[in-house]
Every structure is written in structure tokens, then in C-alpha cells.
Design a protein around this motif. Sequence first.
Motif, short mmCIF file in Angstrom:
data_model
loop_
_atom_site.label_atom_id
_atom_site.label_comp_id
_atom_site.label_asym_id
_atom_site.label_seq_id
_atom_site.Cartn_x
_atom_site.Cartn_y
_atom_site.Cartn_z
N LYS A 80 -14.76 5.03 4.91
CA LYS A 80 -15.97 3.81 4.99
C LYS A 80 -15.16 3.34 3.43
CE LYS A 80 -20.71 4.07 5.36
NZ LYS A 80 -21.66 5.59 5.45
N TYR B 38 -2.48 3.88 7.03
CA TYR B 38 -2.58 2.88 6.94
C TYR B 38 -1.58 2.24 5.46
CZ TYR B 38 -7.54 3.23 8.31
OH TYR B 38 -8.84 3.51 9.11
N ALA C 288 -21.35 -1.07 0.87
CA ALA C 288 -20.35 -0.86 1.62
C ALA C 288 -19.46 0.93 0.61
CB ALA C 288 -18.85 -1.90 0.81
N LYS D 259 -11.72 2.33 3.88
CA LYS D 259 -11.81 0.43 4.22
C LYS D 259 -12.16 -0.04 3.12
CE LYS D 259 -14.92 -0.91 8.59
NZ LYS D 259 -16.07 -2.14 8.75
N LEU D 260 -12.98 -0.35 3.30
CA LEU D 260 -13.35 -1.12 2.14
C LEU D 260 -11.67 -1.51 1.18
CD1 LEU D 260 -15.92 -2.60 -0.05
CD2 LEU D 260 -15.63 -0.29 -1.45
N PHE E 170 -8.60 -0.62 1.48
CA PHE E 170 -7.45 -1.62 2.37
C PHE E 170 -7.53 -2.79 3.04
CE2 PHE E 170 -6.12 3.22 2.71
CZ PHE E 170 -4.27 2.96 2.60
N GLU E 171 -8.85 -2.99 3.13
CA GLU E 171 -9.17 -4.63 2.96
C GLU E 171 -8.43 -5.60 1.13
OE1 GLU E 171 -10.80 -6.50 4.58
OE2 GLU E 171 -11.09 -4.72 6.45
N LEU E 172 -8.58 -5.03 0.34
CA LEU E 172 -8.38 -5.36 -0.90
C LEU E 172 -7.40 -5.35 -0.46
CD1 LEU E 172 -9.98 -3.20 -3.37
CD2 LEU E 172 -10.35 -5.71 -2.25
N THR F 70 0.73 -1.21 0.17
CA THR F 70 -0.17 -0.11 0.13
C THR F 70 1.00 1.54 -0.07
OG1 THR F 70 -0.46 -0.20 2.95
CG2 THR F 70 -1.85 -1.57 1.32
N LYS G 163 -5.04 -6.70 1.66
CA LYS G 163 -5.02 -7.85 2.38
C LYS G 163 -5.58 -8.48 1.92
CE LYS G 163 -6.93 -5.74 6.64
NZ LYS G 163 -8.07 -5.69 7.91
N GLN G 164 -6.29 -8.97 0.62
CA GLN G 164 -6.44 -10.26 -0.02
C GLN G 164 -4.91 -9.77 -1.34
OE1 GLN G 164 -10.68 -9.78 -2.06
NE2 GLN G 164 -10.72 -8.61 0.57
N THR H 55 -12.13 -8.07 -8.65
CA THR H 55 -10.45 -7.72 -8.00
C THR H 55 -9.62 -7.17 -8.89
OG1 THR H 55 -12.24 -8.65 -5.83
CG2 THR H 55 -9.23 -7.84 -6.02
#
Length: 216
Positions: A169, A197, A117, A172-173, A175-177, A29, A179-180, A149
Motif C-alpha cells: 500500500k 518500480y 491510503a 503504491k502511494l 511511487f504515485e508521487l 526513483t 509520477k507527480q 508534497t
Amino acid sequence: MLELKNVSYQVNKRTIIDSINFKLNKGDTVAIVGPSGSGKSTFLRLIDNLISPTSGKIYFEGKDYEDIQPEQLRKEISYLLQESDLFDHTIGENLAFPAEVRNDSFDKKRAKKLLKAVGLGHYDFNTDVRPLSGGERQRITIARQLMYTPKILLLDEATSALDTQNSEKIEKLIFELAKQDVAILWITHSNDQSMRYFKKRIRLVDGKIESEEDLS
Ligand SMILES: Nc1ncnc2c1ncn2[C@@H]1O[C@H](COP(=O)(O)OP(=O)(O)O)[C@@H](O)[C@H]1O
Ligand SMILES: [Mg+2]
């Protein structure tokens, strides 16, 4: 996953990107900062293959961009602009578009989840996007972009038009990515609270990477 080797971009003999070397790994990131006109958007446009380096090479998964089908890159690398970019139809038609270009079926469940989301779960697919506010349209654009994705997500101040609550919001969405394993390159302001982040921050000045800092 992505590597730039000595990449320069010149227009009318003016150097806009100046011999950049850069590597991006899975799940990285990276915040891109720097003064206006320093070449940040041009840097992302090169990575998105919208323009080609005038010298130097870009590699994706070890392969020279020139040897990869543009459609292939378009699927793996996704670019979110500062302004919304919807067509004047319904929310559903916009969210179904990425499936359409892939000859795939529309995943309504995923679309609903994404709409929620981005804070627009109260709208149904038949809603006309035209009367919506700029911020709402931008959030629909973001949801549309995430229907599939990507491996690399590029963002050009994508939340600058949103209020704090909605920006959070979206952050969050996004930075979740990471993790994937999605790699994220985001042009942002260094004073954004979201900076916490990011793993890394690069500063562009006059088309050069002036500094590369580890934030973790
Ligand atoms: N196609 C182009 N033709 C001429 N000048 C360009 C072109 N693309 C970018 N520039 C110039 O390159 C500089 C860097 O632009 P840009 O990458 O948009 O900077 P930033 O996003 O950091 O504000 C600016 O001075 C801009 O006017
Ligand atoms: Mg810019």
C-alpha cells in the motif's frame, strides 16, 4: 534538481562518506542498497541537511545548500525514518502538525485521503495514537509526512516494520508521487519485490558509490 559534488563526511578522522558525486532529477526513483554501516543513512542525512559535508558541495536547484535557508530545504526535502515518530496525541493532531508549522489551515480532506491510503481509513481523527501498534504508528507517520508534497522524498527502510500487504500500500502511494515529479531516494533491500518500480539502483560500500545501475 539535486547534485552532490565530491561530497565527503568525516567523523574523528574516519571517512564515512567518501567523495561522492551524484545527481538526482525530477521524478527519479532510486534505490540505495549496501551493507550495514556502509554510509546509507549518513548519505540521506547529508541530503536532508541534518549534517553538512566536511568537504564537497551539495546543490539544490543549482543553489549551494549553504546559501539556502534551512527552513526552505525542510519544506522541499522530506525524510522518512525507519521508526515512527509521532507525538503522544491524537491522529488528527499529528496530521495537522505540518500545517501548523507552515501557518496554514489543516486540509482535513487530504488527511482523510492519506489515512485511507495507508490503510487506516477506519480510524477517526480523535483516535489516541498511544495504544496503536508500531506498524500503525509508522503508517500515520508516513501520512503526516505526505500532507505536503515535497520535491525530494528520502526514505530510510521506511516500510521494513510493515507486513507485506501494508508495505505494498505504502509503495503504491510513494511511487504515485514519482509520477507527480517527486524524486525518491529509498534505502531498501535489494531483494525487495518493490525493486521493479525503481529506475535506478546505487550500491554504497565503505562510503563510496560502488555501482550505479539502470533498472528501466
Ligand atoms: N556521528 C557519527 N559519529 C561516529 N560515527 C558515525 C556517525 N554517524 C555515522 N557513523 C558511523 O558511520 C558508519 C555508517 O553509518 P550509517 O550511515 O548509519 O550506515 P548504514 O545506514 O549504511 O548502515 C557506521 O559505522 C556508523 O557507526
Ligand atoms: Mg542506516
